[in-house]
Design an enzyme around this catalytic site. Sequence first.
Site, PDB file in Angstrom:
ATOM      1  N   LYS A  13       4.061   1.539  16.441  1.00 10.09           N
ATOM      2  CA  LYS A  13       4.944   1.705  15.194  1.00 10.09           C
ATOM      3  C   LYS A  13       5.577   2.478  14.219  1.00 10.09           C
ATOM      4  O   LYS A  13       6.631   2.997  13.477  1.00 10.09           O
ATOM      5  CB  LYS A  13       5.312   0.299  14.486  1.00 10.09           C
ATOM      6  CG  LYS A  13       6.192  -0.272  13.885  1.00 10.09           C
ATOM      7  CD  LYS A  13       6.173  -1.054  12.541  1.00 10.09           C
ATOM      8  CE  LYS A  13       6.993  -1.890  11.800  1.00 10.09           C
ATOM      9  NZ  LYS A  13       6.935  -2.945  10.891  1.00 10.09           N
ATOM     10  N   GLN A  14       4.070   2.844  13.552  1.00 15.43           N
ATOM     11  CA  GLN A  14       4.066   4.279  13.111  1.00 15.43           C
ATOM     12  C   GLN A  14       2.778   4.923  13.268  1.00 15.43           C
ATOM     13  O   GLN A  14       1.713   3.704  13.754  1.00 15.43           O
ATOM     14  CB  GLN A  14       4.316   3.774  11.653  1.00 15.43           C
ATOM     15  CG  GLN A  14       3.044   3.119  11.127  1.00 15.43           C
ATOM     16  CD  GLN A  14       2.925   2.903   9.158  1.00 15.43           C
ATOM     17  OE1 GLN A  14       3.614   1.804   9.320  1.00 15.43           O
ATOM     18  NE2 GLN A  14       2.568   3.538   8.860  1.00 15.43           N
ATOM     19  N   TRP A  65       0.731  -1.195   0.290  1.00 16.26           N
ATOM     20  CA  TRP A  65       0.250  -0.213   0.098  1.00 16.26           C
ATOM     21  C   TRP A  65       0.996   1.145   0.077  1.00 16.26           C
ATOM     22  O   TRP A  65       0.511   2.543  -0.212  1.00 16.26           O
ATOM     23  CB  TRP A  65      -1.076  -0.051   1.333  1.00 16.26           C
ATOM     24  CG  TRP A  65       0.026   0.342   2.364  1.00 16.26           C
ATOM     25  CD1 TRP A  65       0.680  -0.472   3.437  1.00 16.26           C
ATOM     26  CD2 TRP A  65      -0.655   1.192   3.333  1.00 16.26           C
ATOM     27  NE1 TRP A  65       0.693  -0.434   4.472  1.00 16.26           N
ATOM     28  CE2 TRP A  65       0.739   1.004   4.534  1.00 16.26           C
ATOM     29  CE3 TRP A  65      -1.215   2.428   3.593  1.00 16.26           C
ATOM     30  CZ2 TRP A  65       0.911   2.181   5.395  1.00 16.26           C
ATOM     31  CZ3 TRP A  65      -1.009   3.831   4.043  1.00 16.26           C
ATOM     32  CH2 TRP A  65      -0.234   3.103   5.963  1.00 16.26           C
ATOM     33  N   ASP A  66       1.558   1.350   0.572  1.00 19.45           N
ATOM     34  CA  ASP A  66       3.330   2.154  -0.093  1.00 19.45           C
ATOM     35  C   ASP A  66       2.807   3.040  -0.741  1.00 19.45           C
ATOM     36  O   ASP A  66       2.841   4.330  -0.895  1.00 19.45           O
ATOM     37  CB  ASP A  66       4.451   1.642   0.326  1.00 19.45           C
ATOM     38  CG  ASP A  66       4.325   0.843   1.417  1.00 19.45           C
ATOM     39  OD1 ASP A  66       3.753   0.459   1.866  1.00 19.45           O
ATOM     40  OD2 ASP A  66       5.760   0.458   1.658  1.00 19.45           O
ATOM     41  N   GLU A  90       1.555  -1.926  12.927  1.00 22.13           N
ATOM     42  CA  GLU A  90       1.948  -3.555  13.200  1.00 22.13           C
ATOM     43  C   GLU A  90       1.597  -3.830  14.672  1.00 22.13           C
ATOM     44  O   GLU A  90       2.453  -4.732  14.947  1.00 22.13           O
ATOM     45  CB  GLU A  90       2.662  -3.904  11.948  1.00 22.13           C
ATOM     46  CG  GLU A  90       2.415  -4.376  11.175  1.00 22.13           C
ATOM     47  CD  GLU A  90       3.254  -4.075   9.618  1.00 22.13           C
ATOM     48  OE1 GLU A  90       2.540  -4.226   8.496  1.00 22.13           O
ATOM     49  OE2 GLU A  90       4.287  -3.906   9.853  1.00 22.13           O
TER      50      GLU A  90
END
Length: 768
Positions: A602-603, A359-360, A490
């Site tokens: 994580k993000q 999806w990046d 994640e």
Amino acid sequence: MNQDYIKPNSWSIIEEGFDASRVKSSESIFSIGNGAMGQRANFEEHYSGPTFQGSYIAGVYYPDKTKVGWWKNGYPEYFAKVLNAPNWIGINVSVNGEQLDLFTCRKVENFKRELNMQEGWLSRQFTATLQNNIQIEVKTKRFLSLDLEELGAIEYQIKPINNDAHIQFQPYLDSGITNEDSNWDDKFWDTLKVSHENNWAFIETKTMKTGFYVSTFMESKVYLNNKGLFINPNINSEANYISFDYSHQVKKGDTYSIQKFGGYVADRNYDKTELVSVSKQILDNAITLGFDGLLHKQKEAWSNIWERADINITGDVKAQQGIRFNIFQLNQTYLGKDSRLNIGPKGFTGEKYGGSTYWDTEAYCIPFYMATKDEKVARNLLEYRYNHLEKAIENAEKLGFKNGAALYPMVTMNGEECHNEWEITFEEIHRNGAIAFAIFNYHRYTGDYSYIPEKGLEVLIGIARFWQQRASFSKDKNKYVILGVTGPNEYENNVNNNWYTNYIAQWCINYTIENIGKVATEFASDYQRIINKVSLSTNEMKQWKTVADNMFFPYSKKHNVYLQQDGFLDKELISVSNLDTSQRPINQKWSWDRILRSPYIKQADVLQGFYFFEDQFSTKELERHFDFYEPLTVHESSLSPCVHSIQAAKLNRMDQAYQFYLRTSRLDLDDYNHEVHEGLHITSMAGTWMSIVEGFGGMRLKDNKLSFTPKIPEQWEAYSFKINFRNHILKVDIGHKQTHFEILSGSELEILVNNKPILLKTKQLQAV
């Protein structure tokens, strides 16, 4: 402790001094590519130390059998991955019968490696003392041609320093290679034929299972003091290997060199029966141009790329080097020429993530390609997903969804899901939202609506159907909920009501309904074709709307913020600043059980939503959520720092924005996450570009106009960038006192600067 051996330089990546412990990292950092193929910066000569050999062909992959402890319904059978292709760069070198090997030399001095980003070439030079006490000086240069995309070129020079020497060059092709990340040590390549003709050699191969046919080829010529030598080589031909032996007695101080051309021709672009004949044509073209002629064309091609894509920073060499490295690697990975290709998170620099599409691309890469290239490049990326719509529907069917619901894969080569961790494959469904958002973002930026009635609306309908079916009605909440998901963060998986997932699901449904109405009104024939094809009814759309209008969003009244997910406040919210640095990165130090119970992110999940849908939240809301979540974020995803940099800049926290910028731009150069040996983080590099253009430059689309709120880090004297916006090339030059705008091509254009309209006229500098 981050690595710190890359020398600061505006246009080059430079390493000085040979250190065997750095070889794998440097093989990643100094990687080269041309969009059609790429390779890690492996040495041409033999190297017996720790190394990660890798050379890759775009679009050529293998479905490696999935390796899991036990099978689950819906698991993909294969993990498709980019293949380590036959090696064409190899040149064994021996001096007085001893093989040159930097790992075993008595001494290696004056070692310097340079990746020249301005001109697109990789060089190395060093002085080595071999075990036989012969001292030699070596200089190499290599590049992958942008003009002849199946071709690479190498020049390798040796000068004996302390004695005359018998030097042997042995250029070779080798198809007996393996992947670093093979699940079962399967054989990926079947060698069909090894052949040679004059100074040319060919290995014809076929991938197992996928049946891609590839001709790997080479041609070599040797020189003494730059004058061509006519040496009839000894030829060694084996089942998976062929080498030519060019030996010569060389006087002390003389330079013996070899120029080698090589590369790949694949049946993705040619008939499989013609691969060797096409290889010969390419070698004919290479020989006609010569190494220097090809290098000249390489410099011109990169000059044309930089003319549009460069970001110039004055006063901060490390920041300048960082952004150019990111832009350079993005262009080495994908140039937009082939809609069958996409952008893998590691590009051509390693094998982690299989070299596949995530999806990046939609969330991070499309803005970069829209603004630095022709809009057709971004449209190709959208068409890639349209071409895989039927596979996305099949992927959803495997999980029990019906009626044309589409779930795009988390990881793919050909549209099939090939990721095999259940918490990702089944649960990280937010990727569907990024695909829809990219369609919206493309139309918003380019003004080109035609993609939606032609192709995009079918994609949106499949995605809306998925979201409606994936949501469940909670009697307790009297709302629709989405259970058992993993968001972009994640470090929390199998959670309920991830805010970002729920929000983008609601947005997707509303955006799809809006576009169905627009297409029905303005593109009647397309509307009828699509409705007939997908069998969409008014009643079904009402069901979608019911889900969207009644979506549940977890919220904390105590903290006055949306929650990452239902159970987030059950965690002990201890700031990252209280983590001992010896425990970082936690994904390499902690068990997954400990990570999942921790509050560490994580993000950004919630902040990712605020980035996508900025117009739907106030600056005060952003500030509140930023202050709540950023202290809990470890930024161990490469995609995290760029979003935080953009949002810190919007909040006018320029020191913080600058630090996040350095982290995203130098993530690999300084190896923040201690994993660069596995390859570079290509897709997050587009986020680095966004952190300057959207973060510091404040570029947005408002009222169908380009809008800027320019800011500048105090560490910089000035910076500038160019934007391709609806057939206008706009240059923006930002300093501490003024910002200058200039239209380099295209008609006059009205933009907004700090929310005030400014009319720009062609080639007329406008100061604000």
